[in-house]
Design a protein around this motif. Structure first.
Motif, PDB file in Angstrom:
ATOM      1  N   UNK A 150      -6.065  -9.903   4.343  1.00 32.55           N
ATOM      2  CA  UNK A 150      -6.726  -8.804   5.239  1.00 32.55           C
ATOM      3  C   UNK A 150      -7.160  -9.216   6.583  1.00 32.55           C
ATOM      4  N   UNK A 151      -6.406 -10.528   6.878  1.00 37.43           N
ATOM      5  CA  UNK A 151      -6.753 -10.930   8.183  1.00 37.43           C
ATOM      6  C   UNK A 151      -5.926 -10.367   9.296  1.00 37.43           C
ATOM      7  N   UNK A 152      -4.564 -10.070   8.908  1.00 35.86           N
ATOM      8  CA  UNK A 152      -3.646  -9.924  10.138  1.00 35.86           C
ATOM      9  C   UNK A 152      -3.020  -8.374   9.845  1.00 35.86           C
ATOM     10  N   UNK A 153      -2.991  -7.378  11.136  1.00 30.12           N
ATOM     11  CA  UNK A 153      -2.285  -6.380  11.137  1.00 30.12           C
ATOM     12  C   UNK A 153      -1.045  -6.432  12.047  1.00 30.12           C
ATOM     13  N   UNK A 187     -14.006 -11.207   3.356  1.00 31.94           N
ATOM     14  CA  UNK A 187     -14.869 -10.461   3.927  1.00 31.94           C
ATOM     15  C   UNK A 187     -14.269  -9.645   5.011  1.00 31.94           C
ATOM     16  N   UNK A 188     -12.947  -9.874   5.453  1.00 33.17           N
ATOM     17  CA  UNK A 188     -12.202  -8.855   6.377  1.00 33.17           C
ATOM     18  C   UNK A 188     -11.703  -7.661   5.441  1.00 33.17           C
ATOM     19  N   UNK A 189     -11.482  -7.987   4.208  1.00 33.50           N
ATOM     20  CA  UNK A 189     -10.993  -6.689   3.238  1.00 33.50           C
ATOM     21  C   UNK A 189     -12.423  -6.029   3.203  1.00 33.50           C
ATOM     22  N   UNK A 190     -13.408  -6.520   2.876  1.00 36.78           N
ATOM     23  CA  UNK A 190     -14.651  -5.397   2.794  1.00 36.78           C
ATOM     24  C   UNK A 190     -14.644  -4.772   4.132  1.00 36.78           C
ATOM     25  N   UNK A 191     -14.501  -5.263   5.182  1.00 35.75           N
ATOM     26  CA  UNK A 191     -14.735  -4.615   6.509  1.00 35.75           C
ATOM     27  C   UNK A 191     -13.663  -3.377   6.499  1.00 35.75           C
ATOM     28  N   UNK A 192     -12.577  -3.752   5.624  1.00 39.06           N
ATOM     29  CA  UNK A 192     -11.501  -2.763   5.936  1.00 39.06           C
ATOM     30  C   UNK A 192     -11.548  -1.950   4.511  1.00 39.06           C
ATOM     31  N   UNK A 193     -12.741  -1.644   3.926  1.00 38.64           N
ATOM     32  CA  UNK A 193     -12.520  -0.601   3.029  1.00 38.64           C
ATOM     33  C   UNK A 193     -12.970  -0.958   1.465  1.00 38.64           C
ATOM     34  N   UNK A 194     -12.628  -2.465   1.304  1.00 40.64           N
ATOM     35  CA  UNK A 194     -12.817  -2.916  -0.225  1.00 40.64           C
ATOM     36  C   UNK A 194     -14.260  -3.161  -0.349  1.00 40.64           C
ATOM     37  N   UNK A 195     -14.784  -2.690  -1.579  1.00 43.43           N
ATOM     38  CA  UNK A 195     -16.115  -3.036  -2.118  1.00 43.43           C
ATOM     39  C   UNK A 195     -16.331  -4.841  -1.885  1.00 43.43           C
ATOM     40  N   UNK A 196     -17.820  -4.943  -1.804  1.00 44.24           N
ATOM     41  CA  UNK A 196     -18.087  -6.550  -2.037  1.00 44.24           C
ATOM     42  C   UNK A 196     -17.830  -7.146  -3.148  1.00 44.24           C
ATOM     43  N   UNK A 197     -18.242  -6.292  -4.302  1.00 47.83           N
ATOM     44  CA  UNK A 197     -17.785  -6.835  -5.478  1.00 47.83           C
ATOM     45  C   UNK A 197     -16.435  -7.007  -5.882  1.00 47.83           C
ATOM     46  N   UNK A 203       0.803  -1.044  -0.112  1.00 47.60           N
ATOM     47  CA  UNK A 203       0.158  -0.081  -0.256  1.00 47.60           C
ATOM     48  C   UNK A 203       0.844   1.328  -0.026  1.00 47.60           C
ATOM     49  N   UNK A 204       2.044   1.158   0.393  1.00 45.41           N
ATOM     50  CA  UNK A 204       3.060   2.258   0.545  1.00 45.41           C
ATOM     51  C   UNK A 204       3.595   2.776  -0.965  1.00 45.41           C
ATOM     52  N   UNK A 236       2.443  -3.539   7.909  1.00 43.85           N
ATOM     53  CA  UNK A 236       1.190  -4.421   7.305  1.00 43.85           C
ATOM     54  C   UNK A 236       0.060  -3.809   8.220  1.00 43.85           C
ATOM     55  N   UNK A 237      -1.068  -3.529   7.315  1.00 43.64           N
ATOM     56  CA  UNK A 237      -2.409  -3.040   7.618  1.00 43.64           C
ATOM     57  C   UNK A 237      -3.508  -3.816   6.865  1.00 43.64           C
ATOM     58  N   UNK A 238      -4.584  -4.086   7.469  1.00 39.67           N
ATOM     59  CA  UNK A 238      -5.696  -4.641   7.089  1.00 39.67           C
ATOM     60  C   UNK A 238      -6.442  -3.860   5.845  1.00 39.67           C
TER      61      UNK A 238
END
Length: 418
Positions: free
Chosen positions: A285-288, A336-346, A268-269, A298-300
């Motif tokens: 996206x499970x671990x930070x 699912x965690x990626x969605x919780x941290x800002x990624x769209x469901x699609x 991401x950097x 590292x960040x989710x």
């Protein structure tokens, strides 16, 4: 008369067989991934191939019906970093076929799928969780070897392999694994190898006559790497630290490589550079919680930030233990965690279906629900990314494959009885 009766029987049997090969998944909310969701949709399958997808599909008489009312229908999920079938018990050497000895920590000619255990007990629990396709990757050394795509069907290993090779696997984060003492030495060793491969490709005949200088790898490894330096075979590079990723981008630029970053904890950097270079990232996206100095940042939100920057993201299992083996089934939770941290469901669904299929060259067969694609299909009781959702049907190449796993059998065996 007898002949006529025999012909009639043959016709009836043939008709029954034909109808048994036609399956209609009806009344579900269909997520084709290649297009918008379809409420009250139908997926029609014939002879293992999807023939129609839509809200008004006519179902032939005699077709086997799966009622998906109130349920979700998606393509089978794809896990892009696994050791399924080549590691059974981590601590039992005889069940480990994921790492080659190689020469000078280079194992480019190693074809990991040739050691695939088709009877692995890990396949059933993985496909029962909706994963129908996996990329099986080698590990170890500087250049680990070649990866393959498999479908998690029962049968012979040769039938499971869908395409091979689909990538060469290497790493630039561990000097020790590469047989060096420092990252700079590792990168120098990899550059020397790539130079030798290009030299070999231009001087094969002279090399065979022993008319050239000595090269840093045996002929088989050099030959296996030729498609990599020609930009025909992707090179998956394990890299997590920002500077490692920058080195990977430099290698791709200098040698014309088609690369993917696996791990990418700090990707991401440098998302803008990855997007500009059209380099995909395989991450979770499970671990930070940093597991090393290479993953301090590292960040989710990693997958979401990369996607927002225009990087093609493939979600793989990174949280917890045995994520490439027994817990390879957990990519839906990573998504699912990626969605919780800002990624769209699609975007998250695409990152475990169509995007990996495109990157590994199998999108003409799997990764979406479209006519002409193989019927790798999952019916879910609800949103695939919710913990409470159950997998109700799994089809691979048009055959229902959901069956009790070893874990299910053990639960039943030791269940208290009155």
């Amino acid at each position: 008369m007898k002949a006529a009766i025999l012909i009639a029987i043959i016709v009836i049997v043939a008709a029954a067989a034909a109808s048994a090969q036609t399956i209609a998944i009806t009344n579900g909310t269909v997520y084709p991934v290649s297009g918008a969701p379809i409420p009250n949709g139908t997926v029609l399958i014939r002879d293992g191939v999807i023939v129609a997808v839509g809200p008004g599909v006519s179902v032939p008489a005699g077709a086997t019906r799966i009622d998906a009312t109130g349920k979700i229908v998606t393509p089978g999920l794809i896990n892009s970093v696994t050791q399924l079938g080549v590691v059974e018990v981590s601590q039992v050497r005889d069940t480990n076929d994921v790492r080659a000895t190689g020469t000078n920590r280079i194992s480019a000619a190693f074809k990991v799928w040739e050691g695939l255990n088709s009877a692995s007990a890990l396949f059933a629990p993985t496909r029962n969780e909706g994963i129908t396709t996996a990329i099986v990757s080698p590990e170890g050394g500087l250049v680990s070897g070649q990866a393959a795509v498999i479908d998690l069907i029962a049968g012979h290993a040769t039938d499971m392999v869908r395409r091979a090779p689909v990538a060469m696997v290497a790493q630039i984060e561990s000097p020790n694994d590469a047989g060096t003492n420092a990252r700079g030495e590792l990168v120098g060793k990899l550059r020397a190898l790539l130079d030798d491969v290009k030299f070999y490709a231009q001087n094969r005949a002279t090399f065979d006559r022993a008319g050239t200088r000595s090269l840093s790898a045996p002929k088989a490894d050099l030959e296996a790497l030729v498609p990599v330096v020609e930009g025909k075979l992707p090179l998956v590079l394990l890299a997590n630290r920002l500077d490692e990723i920058d080195v990977a981008l430099a290698l791709a630029r200098d040698y014309g490589l088609k690369i993917m970053i696996a791990g990418g904890a700090e990707a991401w950097m440098t998302a803008d550079r990855l997007a500009a270079a059209h380099v995909p990232v395989l991450t979770g996206a499970m671990s930070n919680i940093p597991s090393s100095y290479s993953t301090l940042n590292q960040r989710q939100e990693n997958a979401a930030l990369l996607t927002k920057a225009g990087v093609r993201v493939v979600i793989v299992a990174t949280g917890g233990s045995d994520v490439t083996q027994f817990n390879a089934r957990n990519i839906k939770y990573e998504a699912g965690n990626a969605v919780a941290y800002g990624m769209s469901h699609d975007d998250a669904l695409r990152a475990i279906t169509l995007t990996p299929a495109e990157l590994f060259g199998i999108s003409d067969r799997v990764g979406s629900l479209q006519p002409g694609r193989d019927a790798n299909v999952v019916v879910w009781s609800g949103d695939p990314f919710e913990f409470s959702t159950q997998v109700e049907h799994v089809l691979i190449r048009g055959r229902e494959v959901k069956e009790p796993s070893r874990q299910d059998l053990l639960i039943e065996r030791y269940r208290p009885h009155p």
